[in-house]
Structures are given as C-alpha cells and as structure tokens.
Design an enzyme around this catalytic site. Structure first.
Site, PDB file in Angstrom:
ATOM      1  N   HIS A  93      52.031  50.311  40.787  1.00 23.78           N
ATOM      2  CA  HIS A  93      52.498  49.244  41.690  1.00 23.78           C
ATOM      3  C   HIS A  93      54.006  49.383  41.878  1.00 23.78           C
ATOM      4  O   HIS A  93      54.758  49.314  40.907  1.00 23.78           O
ATOM      5  CB  HIS A  93      52.184  47.860  41.107  1.00 23.78           C
ATOM      6  CG  HIS A  93      50.733  47.639  40.847  1.00 23.78           C
ATOM      7  ND1 HIS A  93      49.798  47.527  41.856  1.00 23.78           N
ATOM      8  CD2 HIS A  93      50.041  47.514  39.691  1.00 23.78           C
ATOM      9  CE1 HIS A  93      48.600  47.330  41.327  1.00 23.78           C
ATOM     10  NE2 HIS A  93      48.722  47.333  40.021  1.00 23.78           N
ATOM     11  N   ASN A 137      44.992  41.486  42.791  1.00 26.87           N
ATOM     12  CA  ASN A 137      45.561  40.243  42.246  1.00 26.87           C
ATOM     13  C   ASN A 137      47.079  40.288  42.241  1.00 26.87           C
ATOM     14  O   ASN A 137      47.745  39.268  42.372  1.00 26.87           O
ATOM     15  CB  ASN A 137      45.072  40.044  40.815  1.00 26.87           C
ATOM     16  CG  ASN A 137      43.610  39.690  40.783  1.00 26.87           C
ATOM     17  OD1 ASN A 137      43.233  38.588  41.157  1.00 26.87           O
ATOM     18  ND2 ASN A 137      42.780  40.632  40.388  1.00 26.87           N
ATOM     19  N   ALA A 175      49.516  42.740  36.080  1.00 29.02           N
ATOM     20  CA  ALA A 175      49.694  44.178  35.944  1.00 29.02           C
ATOM     21  C   ALA A 175      51.031  44.695  36.480  1.00 29.02           C
ATOM     22  O   ALA A 175      51.170  45.890  36.758  1.00 29.02           O
ATOM     23  CB  ALA A 175      48.534  44.879  36.656  1.00 29.02           C
TER      24      ALA A 175
HETATM   25  N1  LIG Z   1      46.169  39.078  37.459  1.00 31.02           N
HETATM   26  C1  LIG Z   1      46.084  40.402  37.369  1.00 31.02           C
HETATM   27  O1  LIG Z   1      47.073  41.145  37.453  1.00 31.02           O
HETATM   28  C2  LIG Z   1      44.739  41.016  37.137  1.00 31.02           C
HETATM   29  C3  LIG Z   1      44.652  42.349  36.739  1.00 31.02           C
HETATM   30  C4  LIG Z   1      43.391  42.869  36.508  1.00 31.02           C
HETATM   31  C5  LIG Z   1      42.252  42.116  36.733  1.00 31.02           C
HETATM   32  N2  LIG Z   1      42.369  40.848  37.157  1.00 31.02           N
HETATM   33  C6  LIG Z   1      41.173  40.037  37.432  1.00 31.02           C
HETATM   34  O2  LIG Z   1      40.664  39.495  36.224  1.00 31.02           O
HETATM   35  C7  LIG Z   1      39.241  39.334  36.330  1.00 31.02           C
HETATM   36  C8  LIG Z   1      38.563  39.977  35.124  1.00 31.02           C
HETATM   37  O3  LIG Z   1      38.842  41.358  35.109  1.00 31.02           O
HETATM   38  P1  LIG Z   1      38.048  42.322  34.110  1.00 31.02           P
HETATM   39  O4  LIG Z   1      38.625  43.672  34.284  1.00 31.02           O
HETATM   40  O5  LIG Z   1      37.938  41.740  32.765  1.00 31.02           O
HETATM   41  O6  LIG Z   1      36.587  42.310  34.813  1.00 31.02           O
HETATM   42  P2  LIG Z   1      35.190  42.770  34.189  1.00 31.02           P
HETATM   43  O7  LIG Z   1      34.326  43.091  35.348  1.00 31.02           O
HETATM   44  O8  LIG Z   1      35.385  43.805  33.139  1.00 31.02           O
HETATM   45  O9  LIG Z   1      34.656  41.443  33.475  1.00 31.02           O
HETATM   46  C9  LIG Z   1      34.395  40.264  34.185  1.00 31.02           C
HETATM   47  C10 LIG Z   1      33.307  39.478  33.446  1.00 31.02           C
HETATM   48  O10 LIG Z   1      33.195  38.203  34.066  1.00 31.02           O
HETATM   49  C11 LIG Z   1      31.825  37.904  34.285  1.00 31.02           C
HETATM   50  N3  LIG Z   1      31.748  37.030  35.468  1.00 31.02           N
HETATM   51  C12 LIG Z   1      32.042  37.340  36.763  1.00 31.02           C
HETATM   52  N4  LIG Z   1      31.879  36.285  37.563  1.00 31.02           N
HETATM   53  C13 LIG Z   1      31.452  35.261  36.766  1.00 31.02           C
HETATM   54  C14 LIG Z   1      31.095  33.901  37.006  1.00 31.02           C
HETATM   55  N5  LIG Z   1      31.125  33.390  38.251  1.00 31.02           N
HETATM   56  N6  LIG Z   1      30.714  33.144  35.949  1.00 31.02           N
HETATM   57  C15 LIG Z   1      30.669  33.665  34.701  1.00 31.02           C
HETATM   58  N7  LIG Z   1      30.980  34.947  34.396  1.00 31.02           N
HETATM   59  C16 LIG Z   1      31.381  35.736  35.428  1.00 31.02           C
HETATM   60  C17 LIG Z   1      31.129  39.234  34.479  1.00 31.02           C
HETATM   61  O11 LIG Z   1      29.757  39.154  34.126  1.00 31.02           O
HETATM   62  C18 LIG Z   1      31.933  40.140  33.525  1.00 31.02           C
HETATM   63  O12 LIG Z   1      31.360  40.177  32.232  1.00 31.02           O
HETATM   64  C19 LIG Z   1      38.842  39.954  37.676  1.00 31.02           C
HETATM   65  O13 LIG Z   1      38.686  38.951  38.663  1.00 31.02           O
HETATM   66  C20 LIG Z   1      40.019  40.838  38.011  1.00 31.02           C
HETATM   67  O14 LIG Z   1      40.177  41.015  39.412  1.00 31.02           O
HETATM   68  C21 LIG Z   1      43.585  40.270  37.346  1.00 31.02           C
END
Ligand SMILES: NC(=O)c1ccc[n+]([C@@H]2O[C@H](COP(=O)([O-])OP(=O)(O)OC[C@H]3O[C@@H](n4cnc5c(N)ncnc54)[C@H](O)[C@@H]3O)[C@@H](O)[C@H]2O)c1
Length: 254
Positions: free
Chosen positions: A205, A177, A121
């Site tokens: 950010h 993250n 992000a």
């Molecule tokens: N790198 C970055 O800059 C950045 C930015 C935003 C989000 N993220 C991360 O990416 C990930 C996904 O974000 P999102 O907005 O799509 O989240 P979200 O909550 O919309 O979707 C996550 C999905 O993963 C599933 N899930 C969670 N833990 C699980 C597991 N152990 N096994 C199987 N399924 C599982 C949940 O049921 C959900 O459907 C998060 O960890 C978030 O922190 C990273």
C-alpha cells in the site's frame, strides 16, 4: 474487559495467538462464527466459549471485536451498540455506506458506546488524521497485490481499478478496507488504484498525501497471512495494539 469475537478466521487467530498473558485485563472469552466449527476450534484453543448465536454472547461482554465481514458489521453492530457495548471493527468498508455510518454513529452516541477502527494494514494514519483539517488537497492510495491475494486468475500486471474509494470498496469489499480507513480518517473520498501483479508477493500500500502542511508518502509492504492471503498480518497486529491501548494510561501517536 471481556471481549466477544465475531469471525474466527485469519485475523481472529493472529489476535488470539498474540495477545500475551500479561494482558490480564483483556479476556477474549466468547467466540462466534457462522461456521460453528471455527468458533469451537478457536474457543477450545483459548479456553473460551463458542456461541451458536451472536445474541448469546452480547449481554456477557464489554466489547465486541468484529473480524468477519462487512455484512456482519451491518448485521450485528446496531444491536451491540444499542446495548451500550463498545466495538472494534475490522471490516471498515461497511462504514463507507453513509446511511449506515450515520445510523451507527447516532446509536453509539445515544447509548454511550464507542466504535474503534484500527489503523489496519497501513502505516501513516496518524499523520493523515493530524493534517486532515488543514486544507488537505490530495490523498492517493495505490494498492499492489498478487493474483492470489486478489482472488484473480491473472498472469500479467494489470490495473484492475482506478477511481474513488467509495467505488473501490463496492468492487473489492474484502480487499480494500485500507481505502475505507483512509477516507474515513480524512473525510475525503480518496483516489484509489488497485494493481494486480504476479511479480509481487506482498500486499503493498503506497499512500501519498498533499496539503497546506506539505506532503508525505508511506509505503507498507505486508506479508499476506497464510490462512487468508487477502489479509495482512499488520492488520491483526493493529487490532491487538488498539485493544491494549484501551487500558493504557499513556497513549502515543493517537
Ligand atoms: N482493516 C483492515 O485493514 C483489514 C485488513 C484485512 C482484513 N480486514 C477485514 O477483516 C475481516 C476478517 O478478515 P480475515 O482475514 O480474518 O477473514 P477470514 O475469511 O479469514 O475469516 C472471516 C471469518 O468470519 C466468518 N464470518 C463471515 N461473515 C460472518 C457473519 N456474517 N457472521 C458470522 N461469521 C461470519 C467466516 O466464516 C470466517 O470464519 C474481513 O472483512 C476483512 O476484509 C480488514
């Protein structure tokens, strides 16, 4: 390249909606989520296969794209990498656990698999990586988000956290993250400030970097995703670009 998804939430939906059909070399074919209905919905939309267990898809894919949670990285990355599969990891906070980081680094090295971390992000990671080995003096991140994005019932502007990235990811594992990505990119436990502000409707950010090269500052103002306000659209778009780059002959700005 056959791709298997872990996590079928906000990021996974943006990725699958925006991978254009011209990318015939990228087939997101397998969908796993602990919420099987989510996996089934996304699989149906993308003419793919929903699996009930992660193990069901691992032998069928070339690459695992994790967009679930830090726990899922710890649960599934060792198995995927041991089997020689490459991974793109979105829940980068998981890699701030040094022991875990070194363990998956060694597994990947031994099994000739690769771990890719998208820029997520923020903008400016190219510059941070470029200067990271040249007497980097200071890297600061200020994150401003709305109470909704931080999942807090707070009605006035407040500093929620001020300290090192390694502590921030423990307190805000699903929100920071970005701090983890920057810290890993420059091998420094960077300074982080998290501000909750009801006046703000974007995930903002602000990064400042100082070193022997000079200094720079970047500000990224992200629209939160409707499906998950903690998450910014840019994070998903950076994963798409990374996926495409794996097939590119010329890569720019790496
Ligand atoms: N790198 C970055 O800059 C950045 C930015 C935003 C989000 N993220 C991360 O990416 C990930 C996904 O974000 P999102 O907005 O799509 O989240 P979200 O909550 O919309 O979707 C996550 C999905 O993963 C599933 N899930 C969670 N833990 C699980 C597991 N152990 N096994 C199987 N399924 C599982 C949940 O049921 C959900 O459907 C998060 O960890 C978030 O922190 C990273």
């Amino acid at each position: 390249m056959i791709v298997g998804l872990i996590g079928c939430g906000a990021i996974a939906n943006i990725i699958t909606n925006n991978i254009s059909s011209e990318n015939i070399n990228i087939n997101i074919s397998y969908f796993y989520d602990k919420d099987i209905e989510r996996a089934q919905n996304l699989a149906t939309l993308n003419h793919g296969i929903a699996v009930i267990n992660f193990e069901e898809m691992i032998d069928k894919v070339d690459l695992i794209l994790e967009c679930a949670s830090p726990d899922s990285v710890k649960q599934y990355a060792p198995t995927a990498l041991k089997k020689g599969k490459d991974m793109i990891i979105m829940s980068i906070g998981a890699l701030m656990d040094k022991e875990f980081y070194h363990s998956i680094y060694n597994i990947a090295k031994k099994n000739n698999s690769k771990i890719h971390l998208p820029s997520g992000a923020i903008v400016g990671l190219d510059g941070i990586k470029a200067v990271s080995d040249f007497n980097l003096q200071e890297v600061n991140l200020i994150t401003r988000k709305s109470p909704k994005s931080l999942g807090k019932d707070i009605y006035k502007k407040e500093t929620l956290f001020e300290g090192k990235a390694s502590q921030a990811v423990k307190k805000f594992p699903l929100n920071i993250n970005v701090a983890a990505t920057i810290s890993l990119a420059c091998n420094m436990d960077i300074n982080v400030k998290i501000i909750v502000d009801p006046e703000v409707n974007q995930n903002v950010h602000e990064i400042t970097v100082k070193g022997e090269f000079g200094e720079f500052k970047t500000i990224t103002k992200n629209h939160p995703c409707n499906a998950n306000p903690k998450t910014s659209m840019l994070a998903a778009l950076s994963a798409i670009k990374l996926l495409k780059s794996l097939n590119e002959t010329i890569n720019i700005g790496i």
